[in-house]
Design a protein around this motif. Structure first.
Motif, short mmCIF file in Angstrom:
data_model
loop_
_atom_site.label_atom_id
_atom_site.label_comp_id
_atom_site.label_asym_id
_atom_site.label_seq_id
_atom_site.Cartn_x
_atom_site.Cartn_y
_atom_site.Cartn_z
N TRP A 55 0.84 -1.21 0.00
CA TRP A 55 0.00 0.00 0.00
C TRP A 55 0.87 1.26 0.00
O TRP A 55 0.61 2.19 -0.77
CB TRP A 55 -0.92 -0.01 1.23
CG TRP A 55 -1.91 1.11 1.23
CD1 TRP A 55 -3.15 1.12 0.67
CD2 TRP A 55 -1.73 2.42 1.81
NE1 TRP A 55 -3.76 2.34 0.85
CE2 TRP A 55 -2.91 3.17 1.55
CE3 TRP A 55 -0.70 3.02 2.50
CZ2 TRP A 55 -3.08 4.48 1.97
CZ3 TRP A 55 -0.85 4.34 2.92
CH2 TRP A 55 -2.03 5.05 2.67
N GLY A 97 2.62 1.82 -3.60
CA GLY A 97 1.84 2.11 -4.80
C GLY A 97 1.48 3.57 -4.96
O GLY A 97 1.52 4.35 -4.00
N SER A 123 -0.95 6.88 -5.50
CA SER A 123 -2.18 7.26 -4.80
C SER A 123 -3.41 6.73 -5.53
O SER A 123 -3.61 6.98 -6.72
CB SER A 123 -2.26 8.79 -4.67
OG SER A 123 -3.47 9.17 -4.07
N HIS A 124 -4.23 5.96 -4.81
CA HIS A 124 -5.49 5.47 -5.38
C HIS A 124 -6.45 5.19 -4.24
O HIS A 124 -6.12 4.49 -3.29
CB HIS A 124 -5.27 4.19 -6.19
CG HIS A 124 -6.56 3.59 -6.69
ND1 HIS A 124 -7.25 4.10 -7.77
CD2 HIS A 124 -7.31 2.55 -6.23
CE1 HIS A 124 -8.35 3.39 -7.97
NE2 HIS A 124 -8.41 2.45 -7.04
N GLN A 170 -10.05 -2.09 -10.28
CA GLN A 170 -9.16 -1.60 -9.23
C GLN A 170 -7.78 -2.22 -9.44
O GLN A 170 -7.66 -3.28 -10.05
CB GLN A 170 -9.67 -2.03 -7.84
CG GLN A 170 -11.09 -1.67 -7.52
CD GLN A 170 -11.27 -0.20 -7.19
OE1 GLN A 170 -10.31 0.50 -6.89
NE2 GLN A 170 -12.50 0.27 -7.24
N PRO A 171 -6.74 -1.59 -8.91
CA PRO A 171 -5.47 -2.33 -8.81
C PRO A 171 -5.72 -3.59 -7.99
O PRO A 171 -6.60 -3.61 -7.13
CB PRO A 171 -4.56 -1.35 -8.06
CG PRO A 171 -5.18 -0.02 -8.24
CD PRO A 171 -6.66 -0.24 -8.33
N SER A 203 -8.31 -1.14 1.87
CA SER A 203 -8.53 0.29 1.74
C SER A 203 -8.76 0.88 3.12
O SER A 203 -8.91 0.16 4.12
CB SER A 203 -9.74 0.58 0.84
OG SER A 203 -10.94 0.12 1.45
N ARG A 251 -1.47 9.70 2.70
CA ARG A 251 -1.61 9.65 1.24
C ARG A 251 -1.70 11.05 0.64
O ARG A 251 -1.10 11.32 -0.41
CB ARG A 251 -2.86 8.84 0.87
CG ARG A 251 -3.19 8.88 -0.61
CD ARG A 251 -4.15 7.78 -1.03
NE ARG A 251 -5.25 7.60 -0.13
CZ ARG A 251 -5.95 6.47 -0.02
NH1 ARG A 251 -5.63 5.42 -0.76
NH2 ARG A 251 -6.95 6.38 0.83
N ARG A 296 1.13 8.99 -2.53
CA ARG A 296 1.30 7.53 -2.58
C ARG A 296 0.19 6.95 -1.72
O ARG A 296 -0.55 7.67 -1.06
CB ARG A 296 2.66 7.10 -2.02
CG ARG A 296 3.86 7.57 -2.80
CD ARG A 296 4.05 6.72 -4.06
NE ARG A 296 5.40 6.87 -4.60
CZ ARG A 296 5.82 7.90 -5.32
NH1 ARG A 296 5.02 8.91 -5.54
NH2 ARG A 296 7.05 7.93 -5.79
N GLU A 303 -1.81 3.15 -2.25
CA GLU A 303 -2.68 2.57 -3.27
C GLU A 303 -3.64 1.55 -2.66
O GLU A 303 -3.25 0.46 -2.25
CB GLU A 303 -1.84 1.90 -4.35
CG GLU A 303 -2.65 1.34 -5.51
CD GLU A 303 -1.78 0.70 -6.58
OE1 GLU A 303 -2.07 0.90 -7.77
OE2 GLU A 303 -0.80 0.02 -6.21
N PHE A 335 -6.32 -1.35 -3.04
CA PHE A 335 -6.37 -2.37 -4.09
C PHE A 335 -7.24 -3.55 -3.64
O PHE A 335 -7.58 -3.69 -2.47
CB PHE A 335 -4.97 -2.85 -4.47
CG PHE A 335 -4.15 -3.38 -3.31
CD1 PHE A 335 -4.13 -4.73 -2.98
CD2 PHE A 335 -3.37 -2.50 -2.55
CE1 PHE A 335 -3.36 -5.19 -1.92
CE2 PHE A 335 -2.60 -2.95 -1.49
CZ PHE A 335 -2.60 -4.30 -1.18
#
Length: 437
Positions: free
Chosen positions: A129, A132, A134-135, A145-146, A298, A395, A400, A402, A404
């Protein structure tokens, strides 16, 4: 100075007869809450993040101007101090000690702490996390999604708690529910119809086996899943203590998907149709299914005003205010209730103070566990509260972090008793057969 009231906290420890257990530290062995302007550090560069450019050296004129500005503010401060004498320090409250600075804790130390607690998979997922881009997860379960489909395996998950029992329930009963059978019939009929109408053979082989094509596990899930089984965090515990699986996934879902299907058929023509049709009545026998798990990693909150508590952390590990170490364990149960599983696997409620620091909610304060008699604020003894919002703040600063999806690779399992379903009649034009005229 008022003496600060210590508060209870819980750690995961070892017992001679019971393995891992929650250990309560209260009374004189409790923790001291800390009032401090200091925050959890987000200063460390994220993995792969470029350092900021070095500051440019000021010119001689700039240095002279800055010095003059500094001297001006010093003079103003002296004048203000004479006009407004310094107030005596406020007495310390009895609920927390006041400290201007305490041992620093950077959020990126959490994965290392997980390793020290014996949670290597949770640590691996956490590092992913941070690494990766930023998501933010968009809360669409089947949306794009990743994803990670290599770190977590179904065999690893089955080692913990009651996950094997939940899988047995899924495979033995749940996939034979009315809703699951209807979904199997629909998906198999759709596939058989496409195959039968897409060939000119009079005797096509309509049996099939599904597979993840081009590593697109998301599409496999959409196309072939037929039933699911929720696994809540209670099912992942070891004698009510958190495990690597609990820390990695919390609640997650086990899925069953169509694997191998055998088709038997009766062929016939319908000459009363114009044009005439070549038809089959068929029976599907589902002999194998795929099983896998799926979850999102998440830090979204359902209620942004009440971010989910994730424990108090430092570089060595975690302590917690809850016996089961997560807000979602409370659900709609009153905060004053302790929840545990009895020998009948039912939730049992017992009136105790299950919170610490305050009743009904966590407080946003670090704590000093004071495990050393003559030393305050020892680095290994100070723990910082971590929430979902903590990760979101990190984040926002580093661009950064992510979110997923986590999948385990689908594993093929043979059913002890195949599922047999009669399909609807399927027809195609007579002239599309190899023997037609």
């Amino acid at each position: 100075m008022a003496k600060v009231r210590k508060v209870p906290y819980y750690t995961i420890g070892s017992s001679v007869f019971h393995g891992k257990v929650w250990k309560k530290h209260d009374g004189s062995r409790g923790a001291v809450p800390i009032n401090t302007p200091q925050k959890i550090s987000y200063d460390r560069l994220a993995p792969g993040e470029a350092p900021p450019p070095p500051p440019t050296r000021p010119t001689a004129n700039q240095s002279k101007s800055r010095q003059a500005e500094a001297d001006k503010y010093k003079q103003l401060a002296k004048q203000s101090a004479k006009q407004h004498p310094k107030e005596p320090p406020k007495p310390q409250s009895d609920d927390a000690e006041n400290h201007a600075a305490i041992p620093e804790f950077d959020l990126q130390d959490v994965p290392d702490a997980m390793d020290k607690m014996g949670w290597p998979i949770a640590a691996t997922i956490a590092r992913k996390w941070f690494t990766g881009p930023s998501h933010v997860y968009n809360d669409k379960a089947d949306g794009e999604q990743p994803l990670d489909d290599t770190t977590v395996t179904i065999d690893w998950a089955l080692k913990y708690g009651k996950v094997q029992e939940r899988l047995n329930e899924l495979v033995s009963a749940d996939i034979r529910s009315e809703k699951a059978l209807a979904l199997i019939r629909h998906k198999v009929t759709e596939h058989v119809t496409k195959t039968f109408t897409g060939t000119k053979s009079t005797n096509p082989n309509l049996g099939f086996e599904t597979a993840v094509i081009n590593s697109d596990i998301r599409q496999f899930h959409i196309d072939w899943q037929i039933q699911r089984k929720m696994v809540d965090i209670f099912d992942t515990l070891d004698r009510l203590t958190l495990t690597d699986l609990s820390a990695t996934l919390g609640n997650f879902i086990l899925y069953a998907a169509i694997g191998k299907v055998e088709i038997s058929k009766e062929k016939f023509f319908k000459y009363d149709r114009k044009p005439a049709e070549y038809c089959i009545d068929s029976v599907a026998k589902l002999t194998h299914i795929y099983v896998y798990l799926k979850d999102n990693y998440s830090f979204n909150d359902v209620d942004h005003s009440n971010s989910q508590y994730l424990g108090h952390w430092n570089r060595s590990g975690m302590v917690t205010s809850y016996i089961l170490a997560a807000n979602d364990l409370l659900g709609q149960i009153r905060p004053g209730w302790k929840m545990r599983l009895d020998h009948n696997d039912k939730l049992e409620k017992k009136e105790i103070n299950w919170d610490y620091l305050s009743i009904g909610k966590e407080i946003d304060k670090p704590v000093d566990t004071r495990r050393r008699f003559f030393r305050k604020l020892f680095k290994k003894d100070v723990y910082w509260p971590v929430y979902n919002r903590t990760y979101n703040e990190w984040r926002a600063k580093h661009k950064r972090g992510e979110d997923f999806m986590i999948y385990s690779k689908p594993e093929l399992r043979k059913l002890k008793t195949p599922i047999v379903i009669k399909l609807e009649t399927i027809c195609r034009p007579y002239f599309s057969t190899a023997t037609g005229r």
